[in-house]
Design an enzyme around this catalytic site. Structure first.
Site, PDB file in Angstrom:
ATOM      1  N   TYR A  39      -8.457  13.316  -1.535  1.00 22.19           N
ATOM      2  CA  TYR A  39      -7.450  12.316  -1.173  1.00 22.19           C
ATOM      3  C   TYR A  39      -7.906  11.520   0.063  1.00 22.19           C
ATOM      4  O   TYR A  39      -7.828  10.280   0.086  1.00 22.19           O
ATOM      5  CB  TYR A  39      -6.149  13.077  -0.899  1.00 22.19           C
ATOM      6  CG  TYR A  39      -4.951  12.252  -0.575  1.00 22.19           C
ATOM      7  CD1 TYR A  39      -4.225  11.609  -1.576  1.00 22.19           C
ATOM      8  CD2 TYR A  39      -4.503  12.137   0.745  1.00 22.19           C
ATOM      9  CE1 TYR A  39      -3.085  10.876  -1.270  1.00 22.19           C
ATOM     10  CE2 TYR A  39      -3.371  11.405   1.058  1.00 22.19           C
ATOM     11  CZ  TYR A  39      -2.666  10.774   0.048  1.00 22.19           C
ATOM     12  OH  TYR A  39      -1.551  10.043   0.360  1.00 22.19           O
ATOM     13  N   LYS A  50      -8.678   7.565   0.365  1.00 24.04           N
ATOM     14  CA  LYS A  50      -7.880   6.749   1.282  1.00 24.04           C
ATOM     15  C   LYS A  50      -8.761   6.083   2.337  1.00 24.04           C
ATOM     16  O   LYS A  50      -8.470   4.957   2.775  1.00 24.04           O
ATOM     17  CB  LYS A  50      -6.797   7.606   1.942  1.00 24.04           C
ATOM     18  CG  LYS A  50      -5.720   8.095   0.962  1.00 24.04           C
ATOM     19  CD  LYS A  50      -5.025   6.955   0.246  1.00 24.04           C
ATOM     20  CE  LYS A  50      -3.668   7.340  -0.314  1.00 24.04           C
ATOM     21  NZ  LYS A  50      -3.078   6.254  -1.117  1.00 24.04           N
TER      22      LYS A  50
HETATM   23  P1  NAD Z   1       5.442   9.375  -5.309  1.00 24.99           P
HETATM   24  O1  NAD Z   1       4.819  10.427  -6.137  1.00 24.99           O
HETATM   25  O2  NAD Z   1       6.879   9.466  -4.993  1.00 24.99           O
HETATM   26  O3  NAD Z   1       5.162   7.939  -5.941  1.00 24.99           O
HETATM   27  C1  NAD Z   1       3.915   7.596  -6.443  1.00 24.99           C
HETATM   28  C2  NAD Z   1       4.119   6.911  -7.774  1.00 24.99           C
HETATM   29  O4  NAD Z   1       2.835   6.510  -8.279  1.00 24.99           O
HETATM   30  C3  NAD Z   1       4.724   7.830  -8.810  1.00 24.99           C
HETATM   31  O5  NAD Z   1       5.914   7.257  -9.331  1.00 24.99           O
HETATM   32  C4  NAD Z   1       3.657   7.959  -9.896  1.00 24.99           C
HETATM   33  O6  NAD Z   1       4.167   8.043 -11.208  1.00 24.99           O
HETATM   34  C5  NAD Z   1       2.868   6.682  -9.681  1.00 24.99           C
HETATM   35  N1  NAD Z   1       1.510   6.807 -10.202  1.00 24.99           N
HETATM   36  C6  NAD Z   1       0.651   7.829 -10.021  1.00 24.99           C
HETATM   37  N2  NAD Z   1      -0.496   7.598 -10.674  1.00 24.99           N
HETATM   38  C7  NAD Z   1      -0.362   6.393 -11.291  1.00 24.99           C
HETATM   39  C8  NAD Z   1      -1.212   5.628 -12.107  1.00 24.99           C
HETATM   40  N3  NAD Z   1      -2.439   6.065 -12.438  1.00 24.99           N
HETATM   41  N4  NAD Z   1      -0.770   4.426 -12.550  1.00 24.99           N
HETATM   42  C9  NAD Z   1       0.476   3.987 -12.223  1.00 24.99           C
HETATM   43  N5  NAD Z   1       1.335   4.702 -11.460  1.00 24.99           N
HETATM   44  C10 NAD Z   1       0.918   5.888 -10.999  1.00 24.99           C
HETATM   45  O7  NAD Z   1       4.585   9.319  -3.950  1.00 24.99           O
HETATM   46  P2  NAD Z   1       4.779   8.521  -2.587  1.00 24.99           P
HETATM   47  O8  NAD Z   1       4.821   9.531  -1.510  1.00 24.99           O
HETATM   48  O9  NAD Z   1       5.841   7.510  -2.678  1.00 24.99           O
HETATM   49  O10 NAD Z   1       3.347   7.835  -2.470  1.00 24.99           O
HETATM   50  C11 NAD Z   1       3.131   6.451  -2.575  1.00 24.99           C
HETATM   51  C12 NAD Z   1       1.780   6.142  -1.949  1.00 24.99           C
HETATM   52  O11 NAD Z   1       1.814   6.410  -0.552  1.00 24.99           O
HETATM   53  C13 NAD Z   1       0.637   6.964  -2.527  1.00 24.99           C
HETATM   54  O12 NAD Z   1      -0.523   6.165  -2.619  1.00 24.99           O
HETATM   55  C14 NAD Z   1       0.443   8.037  -1.486  1.00 24.99           C
HETATM   56  O13 NAD Z   1      -0.873   8.550  -1.499  1.00 24.99           O
HETATM   57  C15 NAD Z   1       0.722   7.236  -0.227  1.00 24.99           C
HETATM   58  N6  NAD Z   1       1.054   8.053   0.926  1.00 24.99           N
HETATM   59  C16 NAD Z   1       2.228   8.735   0.965  1.00 24.99           C
HETATM   60  C17 NAD Z   1       2.525   9.481   2.091  1.00 24.99           C
HETATM   61  C18 NAD Z   1       3.831  10.197   2.224  1.00 24.99           C
HETATM   62  O14 NAD Z   1       4.079  10.752   3.311  1.00 24.99           O
HETATM   63  N7  NAD Z   1       4.677  10.230   1.210  1.00 24.99           N
HETATM   64  C19 NAD Z   1       1.613   9.573   3.149  1.00 24.99           C
HETATM   65  C20 NAD Z   1       0.423   8.858   3.071  1.00 24.99           C
HETATM   66  C21 NAD Z   1       0.163   8.091   1.966  1.00 24.99           C
END
Ligand code: NAD
Length: 307
Positions: A165, A169
């Protein structure tokens, strides 16, 4: 002045849940027409369902906005191309791309399965690149584009069990820097988001009292600023719990070693000086950095700088 997106078309990937859902709803509430993309799988990327994207698109429509649900897997080039073609067929332009979709498959490095490593890079880094490339020429021709790449402090600072990851990133930082250089003259501004929010990806990682402070909507205002008309460019914005900070990559003032003193022992002896924060600066691109070193060396040797 109020930031609005009337007449703008936005694609938000992974908008069926968590952060992407909050970004899509907020963009639509301020006038954007939104492609709500989501594959609808689990947090580790298994399975598929169009239901989550449709639910968010319906929510936007019920509130009087405009939205299309799209179930493309962002790591599939053909599906991504179709998604952009759908946006173009409906609305004739794409102004904003929020690359947000992502999965996690955490394993400590010794136990990591290379198939998981490839999958995580494929979704995050390749998927983000595919979506960005699919809108790139549309934005170039319009002379206008706003792109956010969702990175993570995991990639910028490190986090246990996240080698895959974090690599994906961190790769987005390199992608952003190049897209900024190539896109700026075409009116395309690219920024990096490092969010932190209570979603299914972070469920159970922190006490509920902490999760209560960090809903996805505490991040979204930062994203809306990064894709607004007067957005900055090449910014890394850290956002979480309603806190926003700018992350910078800084290089310390280079220390020149003349040929006769250019030994590993000399580097060791002066490593504190090499590491000093005094005089550190933000570099604009690789030529800026390289030419700075040449100028420094020329000054150290007492000769005219060739650059
Ligand atoms: P989440 O799982 O709630 O949402 C992510 C969404 O992406 C999901 O609905 C999933 O179905 C969709 N998805 C996954 N693979 C896919 C694909 N191949 N094609 C289309 N859709 C796809 O997660 P989140 O926490 O809302 O994360 C959103 C972004 O933020 C991600 O990139 C995650 O890595 C990043 N992020 C989140 C956090 C956090 O604290 N939540 C921290 C750092 C980075």
């Amino acid at each position: 002045m109020e930031i609005r997106f009337d007449g703008r078309v936005a694609i938000v990937t992974g908008a069926g849940n968590g952060l992407g859902r909050a970004h899509a709803l907020a963009l639509a509430s301020r006038g954007a027409k939104v492609v709500v993309n989501d594959l609808g799988g689990s947090g580790n990327g298994a399975g598929r369902s169009s239901a989550v994207a449709e639910a968010v698109a319906d929510e936007i429509l019920r509130a009087g906005g405009e939205a299309i649900a799209d179930g493309a897997d962002i790591s599939d080039e053909g599906q991504v191309r179709d998604m952009v073609a759908t946006a173009m067929a409906h609305w004739g332009r794409v102004d904003i791309l929020v690359n947000n979709a992502g999965i996690t498959r955490d394993k400590s490095f010794g136990k990591m399965d290379m198939a998981d490593f490839r999958k995580v890079l494929d979704v995050h880094l390749v998927g983000t690149t595919l979506c960005t490339q699919a809108v790139w020429n549309v934005m170039r021709e319009q002379g206008y584009g706003r792109i956010v790449l969702t990175s993570s402090t995991s990639g910028l600072y490190g986090a246990f069990a996240q080698a895959a990851y974090a690599s994906a990133k961190a790769g987005m930082l390199g992608l952003m820097n190049v897209l900024h250089i190539e896109g700026a003259k075409h009116g395309i501004r690219v920024n990096l988001l490092a969010p932190w929010a209570a979603t299914r990806l972070t469920a159970g990682l922190l006490p509920q009292e902490a999760l209560d402070l960090m809903g996805p909507d505490t991040v979204t205002p930062g994203v809306l600023y990064l894709v607004s008309e007067n957005a900055p460019a090449r910014v890394i914005l850290s956002a979480g719990s309603g806190c926003f900070a700018r992350i910078r990559l800084l290089e310390s003032d280079a220390v020149f070693f003349p040929p006769e003193g250019r030994t590993p022992e000399m580097i060791a002896a002066r490593f504190d000086e090499i590491s000093s924060a005094a005089g550190q600066r933000e570099v604009t691109d690789t030529f800026d950095q390289n030419s700075y070193l040449v100028r420094k060396a020329a000054a150290g040797l007492g000769i005219a700088s060739p650059l």
